[in-house]
Design a protein around this motif. Sequence first.
Motif, PDB file in Angstrom:
ATOM      1  N   GLU A   1       1.429  -5.518   3.041  1.00 16.03           N
ATOM      2  CA  GLU A   1       0.321  -6.209   3.683  1.00 16.03           C
ATOM      3  C   GLU A   1       0.212  -7.628   3.141  1.00 16.03           C
ATOM      4  OE1 GLU A   1      -3.272  -3.974   3.251  1.00 16.03           O
ATOM      5  OE2 GLU A   1      -2.443  -2.155   4.165  1.00 16.03           O
TER       6      GLU A   1
ATOM      7  N   ARG B   1      -4.484   2.232  -4.879  1.00 15.61           N
ATOM      8  CA  ARG B   1      -3.606   2.673  -3.800  1.00 15.61           C
ATOM      9  C   ARG B   1      -2.566   1.617  -3.440  1.00 15.61           C
ATOM     10  NH1 ARG B   1      -8.637   5.469  -0.583  1.00 15.61           N
ATOM     11  NH2 ARG B   1      -8.697   7.360  -1.868  1.00 15.61           N
TER      12      ARG B   1
ATOM     13  N   ASN C   1      -2.189   6.296   1.109  1.00 16.85           N
ATOM     14  CA  ASN C   1      -3.290   6.156   2.070  1.00 16.85           C
ATOM     15  C   ASN C   1      -3.699   7.556   2.532  1.00 16.85           C
ATOM     16  OD1 ASN C   1      -5.098   5.492   4.108  1.00 16.85           O
ATOM     17  ND2 ASN C   1      -3.859   3.788   4.880  1.00 16.85           N
TER      18      ASN C   1
ATOM     19  N   GLN D   1     -10.428  -7.719   1.082  1.00 15.82           N
ATOM     20  CA  GLN D   1      -9.297  -8.553   1.505  1.00 15.82           C
ATOM     21  C   GLN D   1      -9.432  -8.989   2.957  1.00 15.82           C
ATOM     22  OE1 GLN D   1      -6.805  -5.026   0.706  1.00 15.82           O
ATOM     23  NE2 GLN D   1      -5.897  -5.365   2.738  1.00 15.82           N
TER      24      GLN D   1
ATOM     25  N   VAL E   1     -11.165  -6.021   5.214  1.00 13.65           N
ATOM     26  CA  VAL E   1     -11.006  -4.611   4.844  1.00 13.65           C
ATOM     27  C   VAL E   1     -11.334  -4.451   3.364  1.00 13.65           C
ATOM     28  CG1 VAL E   1      -9.348  -2.703   4.619  1.00 13.65           C
ATOM     29  CG2 VAL E   1      -9.204  -4.254   6.579  1.00 13.65           C
TER      30      VAL E   1
ATOM     31  N   TYR F   1     -12.307  -1.560  -5.965  1.00 13.75           N
ATOM     32  CA  TYR F   1     -11.813  -1.854  -4.620  1.00 13.75           C
ATOM     33  C   TYR F   1     -11.467  -3.338  -4.503  1.00 13.75           C
ATOM     34  CZ  TYR F   1     -13.811   2.673  -3.292  1.00 13.75           C
ATOM     35  OH  TYR F   1     -14.124   4.013  -3.214  1.00 13.75           O
TER      36      TYR F   1
ATOM     37  N   SER G   1     -10.298  -1.971   0.248  1.00 14.33           N
ATOM     38  CA  SER G   1      -9.260  -0.993  -0.076  1.00 14.33           C
ATOM     39  C   SER G   1      -9.322  -0.612  -1.553  1.00 14.33           C
ATOM     40  CB  SER G   1      -7.862  -1.564   0.227  1.00 14.33           C
ATOM     41  OG  SER G   1      -7.766  -2.005   1.563  1.00 14.33           O
ATOM     42  N   ARG G   2      -9.036   0.665  -1.849  1.00 13.97           N
ATOM     43  CA  ARG G   2      -8.972   1.112  -3.238  1.00 13.97           C
ATOM     44  C   ARG G   2      -7.822   0.404  -3.946  1.00 13.97           C
ATOM     45  NH1 ARG G   2     -10.454   6.695  -4.456  1.00 13.97           N
ATOM     46  NH2 ARG G   2      -8.656   6.845  -5.818  1.00 13.97           N
TER      47      ARG G   2
ATOM     48  N   GLN H   1     -16.855   0.809   4.719  1.00 12.84           N
ATOM     49  CA  GLN H   1     -16.056   0.681   5.938  1.00 12.84           C
ATOM     50  C   GLN H   1     -16.508  -0.549   6.731  1.00 12.84           C
ATOM     51  OE1 GLN H   1     -13.435   2.411   7.042  1.00 12.84           O
ATOM     52  NE2 GLN H   1     -13.422   3.792   5.265  1.00 12.84           N
TER      53      GLN H   1
ATOM     54  N   ARG I   1       0.868  -1.180   0.000  1.00  7.99           N
ATOM     55  CA  ARG I   1       0.000   0.000   0.000  1.00  7.99           C
ATOM     56  C   ARG I   1       0.906   1.232   0.000  1.00  7.99           C
ATOM     57  NH1 ARG I   1      -5.344   0.615   1.769  1.00  7.99           N
ATOM     58  NH2 ARG I   1      -5.298  -1.458   2.727  1.00  7.99           N
TER      59      ARG I   1
END
Length: 388
Positions: free
Chosen positions: A208, A241, A198, A226, A235, A223, A237-238, A277, A195
């Motif tokens: 990660e 990113r 952020n 994961q 989570v 997204y 995540s984009r 989220q 990552r």
Amino acid sequence: MGHSYAGLPAFERLLLLMATFARNPGVGCHDPMQSDPSNHDTLQVVQMYLHKVATELNVELPPCSRHTIQSDLKTLRRYGLLDRRPYRWGYYLGTGLMSREELQVALNALQSQARYQEDPQINQIYQRLMRRLGGLNPKDEILYPVRTQLDRVIVYTDPVEMMAKGKYQSRGTLFEKIDALEEAIIQGQAVELYRFRNPYNPQRIRYEKVYPLQLIYADIAWYLLQEDYQNGHLVVSRLDRFSDHFKVLDSKGRGSICQWKSLRIAHRLLKAGWGLQLGSREDQQREIRGELELVEVRVRFFPKVMEFIQEGEKRHPKQEIKPGLTGKDGKPAYVDYIVKLPKRSLEEFCRWVYRFMSNAQFIYPQYLAEQHQEFARALLDRYCSQAP
């Protein structure tokens, strides 16, 4: 000894059976709207459609028994036209499991995902299919995009396009490893990602180790859903990113059963929340066990947006919409939108409410009402300070 299909009637029957599967993919599947599953006979349905196709093509089909049809099915399996597996949900040849109408809907979805969500892999598949359909008249109804999705991605997703437009960064993104990522999802492989950006927490720039579960397109971007390799924290995540660093940690993988289990839990959390989220690991575990107390939020919406709010009957499974007191015109003076959410979702929910500006007011909890007032004052101060 002669071939069992040396005679014309037997050969034509086999061709008609193939034509039946090609014209009616899924034939033999139980339709819950039309029949009782306990009395459903797949072969009987196949025979009925076989005679129907023969009539349509004006081919004489002698009477044939169930045993004969079963023998024909074995022949189609032998030559790879059917797989060597049960067809409990209907027969189709090879990968031809869609009817013409179903293909049109699928093409619409592919075209939208290729054009607006800019998925490079989907774009390649869509272009390949369109070339194969090149013999069709361009005005053919199957090619017309009856349905589409206009949600546009806000970042570059195709490395080739980035190079062509001079937008290529010194560091690539995970889109460059999308094929390997999808394979890891299917196999349940643990992978190491990096990552490198952020915006919400600049301190968390790091490697990660995760099990990738699913690619999700939402609103403006792609997204990655994961699961933490060590503690199981889920989570979203984009994708852009993450850098193009991609390392498989377990080539064997944990298999589809574990993947499906985690995917179902993640989607249960997504359904219960508002947005993407999924919360901290501790709260997430409590929520999964049913031990997390939800926050009841009440927002009052006023006439200019009331109708829009009332239209959304399925915005959230735990919502209530209550009309307020009736005014002189016989219409409610406001409607209250009430919903129970995990605390992790309040920020995303508030952002949705803020878009309605002065037509929305938090009733409770009190701290959200106070926060809304603070933001309104700050906005007013900003405009006043910039006044000439």
